[in-house]
Design a protein around this motif. Sequence first.
Motif, PDB file in Angstrom:
ATOM      1  N   VAL A 156       0.840  -1.207   0.000  1.00 53.55           N
ATOM      2  CA  VAL A 156       0.000   0.000   0.000  1.00 53.55           C
ATOM      3  C   VAL A 156       0.871   1.251   0.000  1.00 53.55           C
ATOM      4  O   VAL A 156       0.588   2.228  -0.709  1.00 53.55           O
ATOM      5  N   GLY A 157       1.945   1.232   0.776  1.00 51.52           N
ATOM      6  CA  GLY A 157       2.842   2.388   0.806  1.00 51.52           C
ATOM      7  C   GLY A 157       3.508   2.639  -0.533  1.00 51.52           C
ATOM      8  O   GLY A 157       3.618   3.785  -0.981  1.00 51.52           O
ATOM      9  N   ALA A 158       3.949   1.571  -1.192  1.00 55.24           N
ATOM     10  CA  ALA A 158       4.597   1.731  -2.490  1.00 55.24           C
ATOM     11  C   ALA A 158       3.632   2.315  -3.514  1.00 55.24           C
ATOM     12  O   ALA A 158       3.976   3.253  -4.262  1.00 55.24           O
ATOM     13  N   LEU A 159       2.413   1.779  -3.553  1.00 50.88           N
ATOM     14  CA  LEU A 159       1.428   2.286  -4.505  1.00 50.88           C
ATOM     15  C   LEU A 159       0.983   3.698  -4.150  1.00 50.88           C
ATOM     16  O   LEU A 159       0.847   4.558  -5.028  1.00 50.88           O
ATOM     17  N   TYR A 179       1.595   6.887  -6.619  1.00 53.19           N
ATOM     18  CA  TYR A 179       0.540   7.675  -7.253  1.00 53.19           C
ATOM     19  C   TYR A 179       0.640   9.147  -6.858  1.00 53.19           C
ATOM     20  O   TYR A 179       0.417  10.038  -7.698  1.00 53.19           O
ATOM     21  N   VAL A 180       0.956   9.431  -5.601  1.00 55.34           N
ATOM     22  CA  VAL A 180       1.071  10.828  -5.182  1.00 55.34           C
ATOM     23  C   VAL A 180       2.242  11.515  -5.880  1.00 55.34           C
ATOM     24  O   VAL A 180       2.115  12.646  -6.379  1.00 55.34           O
ATOM     25  N   VAL A 181       3.391  10.851  -5.930  1.00 53.87           N
ATOM     26  CA  VAL A 181       4.554  11.429  -6.608  1.00 53.87           C
ATOM     27  C   VAL A 181       4.278  11.609  -8.102  1.00 53.87           C
ATOM     28  O   VAL A 181       4.684  12.606  -8.707  1.00 53.87           O
ATOM     29  N   GLY A 223       6.421  12.434   4.769  1.00 48.25           N
ATOM     30  CA  GLY A 223       5.145  12.594   5.459  1.00 48.25           C
ATOM     31  C   GLY A 223       4.189  11.443   5.186  1.00 48.25           C
ATOM     32  O   GLY A 223       3.535  10.933   6.109  1.00 48.25           O
ATOM     33  N   LEU A 224       4.102  11.016   3.920  1.00 45.82           N
ATOM     34  CA  LEU A 224       3.218   9.895   3.588  1.00 45.82           C
ATOM     35  C   LEU A 224       3.634   8.624   4.314  1.00 45.82           C
ATOM     36  O   LEU A 224       2.792   7.902   4.857  1.00 45.82           O
ATOM     37  N   LEU A 225       4.926   8.356   4.334  1.00 45.79           N
ATOM     38  CA  LEU A 225       5.409   7.153   5.009  1.00 45.79           C
ATOM     39  C   LEU A 225       5.123   7.209   6.503  1.00 45.79           C
ATOM     40  O   LEU A 225       4.743   6.192   7.113  1.00 45.79           O
ATOM     41  N   GLY A 226       5.298   8.380   7.108  1.00 45.29           N
ATOM     42  CA  GLY A 226       5.038   8.499   8.536  1.00 45.29           C
ATOM     43  C   GLY A 226       3.576   8.275   8.884  1.00 45.29           C
ATOM     44  O   GLY A 226       3.247   7.530   9.821  1.00 45.29           O
ATOM     45  N   VAL A 227       2.680   8.892   8.123  1.00 39.44           N
ATOM     46  CA  VAL A 227       1.242   8.732   8.375  1.00 39.44           C
ATOM     47  C   VAL A 227       0.826   7.285   8.190  1.00 39.44           C
ATOM     48  O   VAL A 227       0.098   6.707   9.015  1.00 39.44           O
ATOM     49  N   VAL A 265      18.448  10.341  -5.081  1.00 40.19           N
ATOM     50  CA  VAL A 265      18.709  11.309  -4.024  1.00 40.19           C
ATOM     51  C   VAL A 265      17.512  11.421  -3.083  1.00 40.19           C
ATOM     52  O   VAL A 265      17.673  11.492  -1.854  1.00 40.19           O
ATOM     53  N   VAL A 266      16.305  11.436  -3.634  1.00 39.92           N
ATOM     54  CA  VAL A 266      15.105  11.515  -2.787  1.00 39.92           C
ATOM     55  C   VAL A 266      15.046  10.308  -1.854  1.00 39.92           C
ATOM     56  O   VAL A 266      14.779  10.449  -0.644  1.00 39.92           O
ATOM     57  N   ALA A 267      15.290   9.104  -2.391  1.00 43.97           N
ATOM     58  CA  ALA A 267      15.248   7.907  -1.550  1.00 43.97           C
ATOM     59  C   ALA A 267      16.304   7.969  -0.448  1.00 43.97           C
ATOM     60  O   ALA A 267      16.026   7.646   0.723  1.00 43.97           O
ATOM     61  N   VAL A 268      17.505   8.393  -0.798  1.00 46.48           N
ATOM     62  CA  VAL A 268      18.578   8.466   0.197  1.00 46.48           C
ATOM     63  C   VAL A 268      18.259   9.508   1.261  1.00 46.48           C
ATOM     64  O   VAL A 268      18.434   9.274   2.465  1.00 46.48           O
ATOM     65  N   LEU A 269      17.769  10.671   0.844  1.00 49.03           N
ATOM     66  CA  LEU A 269      17.454  11.722   1.807  1.00 49.03           C
ATOM     67  C   LEU A 269      16.279  11.335   2.702  1.00 49.03           C
ATOM     68  O   LEU A 269      16.248  11.693   3.887  1.00 49.03           O
ATOM     69  N   VAL A 270      15.321  10.601   2.156  1.00 52.11           N
ATOM     70  CA  VAL A 270      14.219  10.102   2.987  1.00 52.11           C
ATOM     71  C   VAL A 270      14.765   9.138   4.040  1.00 52.11           C
ATOM     72  O   VAL A 270      14.383   9.196   5.223  1.00 52.11           O
ATOM     73  N   ALA A 271      15.660   8.231   3.624  1.00 55.49           N
ATOM     74  CA  ALA A 271      16.264   7.304   4.581  1.00 55.49           C
ATOM     75  C   ALA A 271      17.033   8.060   5.657  1.00 55.49           C
ATOM     76  O   ALA A 271      16.935   7.746   6.855  1.00 55.49           O
TER      77      ALA A 271
END
Length: 570
Positions: free
Chosen positions: A95-98, A102-104, A311-315, A423-429
């Motif tokens: 669900v998180g991946a989808l 979709y939001v991105v 934010g999406l991952l946290g929620v 870069v987005v993935a690394v910065l999110v991590a």
Amino acid sequence: MLHEYLYIAGGGLLIAIVAAAFSRRTGVAAPLLLIGFGCAASFLPGMPDIQIEPELILSGVLPPLLYASAVRLPVLDLRRNLGLITWLAMVIVVVGALGVGYVVHLLFGVPLPLAIALGAVVSPTDAVAATAIGKRLGLPPRVMTVLEGESLVNDASALVVLRTALVAASAGTFSMGEATASFAWAVAGAVLVGLVVGWVNVLVRQRLADPVLNTSISFAVPFLAFIPAEEVHASGVLAVVVAGVITGHQSGKRFSARDRQVERTNWATINFLLEQAVFLLMGYELPSLIEQARGESSDARIATMVLVVFGLLGVLRFIGVAGPLLMDRRRRPHRAKRMRSRIAAVEERLEDLSPATTQELDRLSIARHRIARHSADVDFAMREPLTGRAGLVLAWAGMRGVVTLAAVQTLPLDAENRATLVVVAVLVAVATLVVFGLTLPFLIHALALESVSPEDERDEFFGLMKQLAAATTEQLGPMEQLEVDGTPLEPELVESLKQRFLPILLGHIQSLRQTKPGLRERSLLIQHLYLDTMRDMLMQERSIGAYSSAAYARAEALLDREEQRLNAGI
């Protein structure tokens, strides 16, 4: 040029050791330190440009990493928390991946398959930092189990989604039906391959007395599971996890004490080196990746994308943890009462049975064993519930780590906006490590979660050992009645064994070296007999689960030490 890379490898190993030691003393997450050290190292003059092939990360680094964690996971804990682990590791990840995808896609115009690929690589959590903090601060064992089990299984589900998204990206379209069918086969095929490889590994290695051959096979198992699964388009990483769990579970009764000790040490070392290397390498590559991303996107776009994804991952994480815990809290008392009533009814029926044949007696024994296991499961659920405070820790421990950093590098080199997505993935991590990793110790202190005290652990361990000793004596009979080659044991040997071996299985028999020939050999034979029987009793008791996994692990370690002592003839 080769000597430069050797210097870098040696320096990286030194940095990894320093970071791990500093992390244990200060509580700062080691992955965060390594990324920082890697970034700093990249600015040193004369440092070469290092680029690792994505396929090397996926096929060469992830399988041994996951296997090293899987062999240590107790099946008892995995079974009792399978529902929550499956929910967090599969449903929430998909669900998180989808959702992120979709939001991105809608907000930033990233092609949908690549956006879902980004969602897949940032969805799985990594328990390395969280469990290191939890062990130091004394998190309840069940919380630790959920964190470790989730981080194992969610890697596989995330990589399946990632692979499906990349196939769709190359085709230019994304079909939910095809993705669902691909996911189902990836899981089913991986479980099948993992079971076969795991059992073949166990059956072969239990027949080998050579520790070098045993270790060599152990190193090959992750790849023997990964490659066939990938060839049939199943999940290679899930196959590795299944093979590792099978191996770890069966090692207690099929491997020697020496083989278990060697395997634990080897895989702990491999796990440490690979994890540290991935974080350090990603930090080293991060400055150049940011420069590439700036050529594709503005700083504002990158920052906004990071905030949105974070934010999406946290929620999603907080909602995903809260839902099952609230349902369990409402249903647990009624479910436990209903299960205890059923167990009592079945026990009454079993008491009325009078088996007339050996086959009927065996069936009755199996039925009683199952009843004991169900009763222990109910007791565990009531004794160690996942409370709201435990749920808050689970939600807060949603840090991303090595799999996110490794998986994002598998994006095709010619993919649109690749540098931006990496870069987005690394910065999110990094953001999860900073926000959650640095504050998790304070949260645990503030919540004051109840953990098992050392005194309770010791009492439980002694209770388990007493039960094993009683079951062994019942199985073998009184020691005075035992015979070796038809000859009863000498009274002085019986007395020595009773006083020095049986109570805690740590007594030494140096004094027997001075006694008459044959006495020491018979002593060792009897000790081996008791040790083997006690290990069988331990396996039976562990399959029931009336004690904690920690108590079973301590008992197995004690029996292993005694077995090694006897094998050394001391």
